[in-house]
Design a protein around this motif. Structure first.
Motif, PDB file in Angstrom:
ATOM      1  N   ARG B 135       0.845  -1.207   0.000  1.00  0.00           N
ATOM      2  CA  ARG B 135       0.000   0.000   0.000  1.00  0.00           C
ATOM      3  C   ARG B 135       0.871   1.244   0.000  1.00  0.00           C
ATOM      4  O   ARG B 135       0.570   2.227  -0.669  1.00  0.00           O
ATOM      5  N   GLN B 136       1.935   1.162   0.778  1.00  0.00           N
ATOM      6  CA  GLN B 136       2.848   2.306   0.863  1.00  0.00           C
ATOM      7  C   GLN B 136       3.484   2.570  -0.507  1.00  0.00           C
ATOM      8  O   GLN B 136       3.635   3.712  -0.914  1.00  0.00           O
ATOM      9  N   ARG B 137       3.808   1.478  -1.201  1.00  0.00           N
ATOM     10  CA  ARG B 137       4.415   1.642  -2.530  1.00  0.00           C
ATOM     11  C   ARG B 137       3.379   2.168  -3.542  1.00  0.00           C
ATOM     12  O   ARG B 137       3.705   2.968  -4.415  1.00  0.00           O
ATOM     13  N   LEU B 138       2.133   1.695  -3.375  1.00  0.00           N
ATOM     14  CA  LEU B 138       1.074   2.214  -4.245  1.00  0.00           C
ATOM     15  C   LEU B 138       0.864   3.709  -3.981  1.00  0.00           C
ATOM     16  O   LEU B 138       0.648   4.496  -4.910  1.00  0.00           O
ATOM     17  N   ALA B 139       0.942   4.058  -2.702  1.00  0.00           N
ATOM     18  CA  ALA B 139       0.789   5.479  -2.342  1.00  0.00           C
ATOM     19  C   ALA B 139       1.904   6.301  -2.984  1.00  0.00           C
ATOM     20  O   ALA B 139       1.665   7.398  -3.491  1.00  0.00           O
ATOM     21  N   LEU B 140       3.090   5.733  -2.979  1.00  0.00           N
ATOM     22  CA  LEU B 140       4.211   6.454  -3.592  1.00  0.00           C
ATOM     23  C   LEU B 140       3.983   6.579  -5.104  1.00  0.00           C
ATOM     24  O   LEU B 140       4.252   7.628  -5.695  1.00  0.00           O
ATOM     25  N   ALA B 141       3.450   5.516  -5.690  1.00  0.00           N
ATOM     26  CA  ALA B 141       3.164   5.561  -7.139  1.00  0.00           C
ATOM     27  C   ALA B 141       2.164   6.660  -7.450  1.00  0.00           C
ATOM     28  O   ALA B 141       2.348   7.425  -8.389  1.00  0.00           O
ATOM     29  N   GLN B 142       1.091   6.754  -6.630  1.00  0.00           N
ATOM     30  CA  GLN B 142       0.084   7.796  -6.914  1.00  0.00           C
ATOM     31  C   GLN B 142       0.681   9.180  -6.691  1.00  0.00           C
ATOM     32  O   GLN B 142       0.322  10.133  -7.375  1.00  0.00           O
ATOM     33  N   ALA B 143       1.629   9.283  -5.740  1.00  0.00           N
ATOM     34  CA  ALA B 143       2.255  10.590  -5.505  1.00  0.00           C
ATOM     35  C   ALA B 143       3.171  10.972  -6.670  1.00  0.00           C
ATOM     36  O   ALA B 143       3.349  12.149  -6.963  1.00  0.00           O
TER      37      ALA B 143
END
Lengths: 280, 292
Positions: B135-143
């Protein structure tokens, strides 16, 4: 173009959730249940008696059209308000509670735009739900009883009318359209409460409590003179489209009143949400 | 790149941030430190327009966040300690939705970012099946979508295991070195901040207690570590020199004091010295000194 892309994303979110479909399934169940109960001999006899007492042959008017109208009249307000309030009450507050609203607002998009998208999605849902009920009720009614005249009996609005199939069919769809407009007040209230600093369940319960309270007060005989003050009195104006002489002026007044209330709620919701601090 | 000018915010009459001012330059990795409730998240919230400041301004690329939010956030990405997604949608659909709020992004760019964060194998799975690290990596992707110049990371390593922390650290470094991004982050993991950040600001009770290069700050007096077998006599002998030794064996010498004099005095007094060495001050030491 960008609005459409964002709007389709909003619809995707809404319609990808299983709970969005609970309303559709529940209504289908209720329609079938009502039709099964209408099949009972003594129930059928009592409806036939009302039609025959008015001097018309019951078999001409105990049709799919009549059954569909009865389903609408009896179930849509109570059951529909539950699902409309559930979806509208959730639409903003759930996103704030879950933290996805903050994720959305990390983007260069205004709060007003986000709320507009959400409101539009809720209105689409409301229309879809009501039209789903109207069309499935008609289909199930036709399968069950076939085509025929429309018998309208709405005691609260003091309406008793019989229409041949053609005019009845047109009035049925006019009624559904007007009912859809009337019921938009429910998502408007839910949407407004959803924009306040409250939990999703509180927004839903608040909407339903307000509507039911309004309805209870409206039905108190001593408050007859206060009727124009009650929201549900204006919301039920759609039934008048089934009268022989449609009171257009009264209906236009009711819809103007509802429109003013809905617009005020939406403007207030935007203003309140614009000022809110969104923290984890 | 981003400038905070005297921002103040009170919640129910209690100041959350009080006159916070600092600036982060282009290409910097900047750490915002502070205890829980020190005002870090409020500061980030004001920078993103989630929280309305009572006074003061935040400018990003010269645009005031309060009055020109869309222009200010046009090239900004952000993630929070507990990234929130629509669990019932796939990672891909989540990204598509969030990105649609910024503007169109070509599919190739999305795939590139997904590869960068290492989610290419699971991107079409529902987010509810993701681990916290994913999830953290997905959050980074969206950022990172569409193409930010500034990334705001609120506790990006919160809840990650050591491997995940290491991975996130490498990613953040890459963002600066390969992609030239400016990064502003908050973290309780001071060791991480020490390794990553060029400068830090320490928030204490809503105010800036320190801002700058922490290595250059302080009294200039070195900290020493003394290990002896005589824990009773040692403090007495050192007290004679006007030096206080702490329970963990650390001591700070008076200005211009010769360290050899400490050893000589102790040995002369019959204290067996096992080790006496200069301590390298960590960010943690500095942080604790600053916040009292």
């Amino acid at each position: 173009m960008m609005f459409l892309q964002q709007f389709s994303g909003e619809l995707l979110k809404l319609f990808a959730r299983k709970r969005t479909y609970i309303g559709f399934a529940a209504f289908l169940g209720v329609e079938i249940l009502i039709l099964l109960l209408l099949n009972l001999d003594h129930v059928r006899r009592s409806i036939s008696r009302v039609i025959e007492d008015a001097g018309y042959p019951a078999e001409d008017y105990l049709s799919g059209l009549t059954l569909a109208f009865l389903v609408l009249l009896w179930s849509v307000f109570l059951l529909g308000s539950l699902y409309l309030a559930l979806v509208a009450g959730d639409v903003v507050s759930k996103e704030v509670e879950d933290g996805t609203m903050r994720m959305m607002l990390c983007r260069p998009v205004s709060r007003r735009r986000i709320l507009t998208l959400k409101l539009a999605a809720v209105l689409i849902y409301s229309f879809l739900l009501i039209w789903f009920v109207a069309i499935t009720a008609l289909i199930v009614g036709f399968i069950h009883s076939g085509a025929g005249g429309l018998f309208v009996f709405a005691p609260m609005e003091r309406i008793f009318a019989l229409h041949e199939f053609g005019p009845g069919f047109v009035r049925y769809f006019a009624g559904v359209f007007l009912m859809s407009l009337s019921l938009l007040t429910i998502p408007s209230i839910g949407f407004f409460l959803s924009c306040l600093d409250m939990k999703p369940a509180a927004a839903t319960i608040g909407t339903l409590s307000f509507l039911f309270m309004d309805m209870i007060l409206r039905n108190v005989p001593f408050f007859e003179s206060l009727k124009p003050l009650f929201l549900t009195a204006h919301m039920s104006t759609w039934v008048h489209v089934f009268e022989y002489q449609i009171p257009w002026e009264k209906m236009a007044g009711d819809y103007a009143w509802l429109f003013a209330i809905n617009a005020t709620l939406v403007v207030l919701a935007l203003a309140v949400f614009e000022q809110r601090d969104l923290k984890s | 790149m981003i400038r905070f000018d005297s921002i103040c915010k009170k919640f129910r009459g209690r100041p959350a941030v009080d006159g916070v001012s600092f600036e982060v330059g282009r290409g910097e990795i900047f750490g915002l430190l502070g205890h829980n409730g020190a005002g870090k998240s409020t500061t980030f919230g004001i920078a993103l327009g989630h929280v309305h400041a009572d006074s003061g301004q935040v400018h990003i690329n010269g645009h005031d966040v309060a009055s020109a939010r869309a222009s200010a956030l046009a090239r900004v990405g952000a993630i929070f300690e507990t990234p929130a997604f629509y669990d019932y949608l796939s990672g891909w659909k989540n990204l598509r939705f969030f990105v649609s709020l910024s503007g169109p992004v070509p599919q190739i760019r999305m795939e590139e970012v997904i590869r960068l964060v290492g989610l290419e194998d699971r991107i079409h799975d529902p987010v509810r099946t993701y681990s916290h690290g994913m999830r953290q990596r997905l959050a980074l992707a969206q950022a990172l979508l569409p193409d930010p110049e500034l990334i705001i990371l609120d506790e990006p390593t919160e809840g990650l295991d050591p491997a995940g922390i290491h991975e996130m650290r490498s990613l953040i470094r890459d963002l600066r070195t390969r992609h030239g991004l400016t990064v502003i982050l908050s973290s309780h993991l001071l060791h991480e901040v020490e390794q990553l950040c060029d400068r830090v600001a320490i928030l204490h009770r809503g105010s800036i207690a320190f801002c700058g290069r922490w290595q250059d700050a302080g009294s200039g007096r070195a900290r020493w570590i003394l290990e002896t077998q005589d824990s009773e006599k040692c403090p007495v002998v050192l007290a004679g020199l006007g030096i206080v030794i702490h329970g963990d064996g650390t001591l700070i010498l008076p200005e211009n004091f010769d360290p050899a004099e400490v050893v000589r005095t102790l040995v002369m007094a019959g204290v067996r010295v096992r080790e006496f060495r200069k301590s390298s001050r960590t960010l943690e030491d500095f942080y604790l000194e600053t916040t009292g």
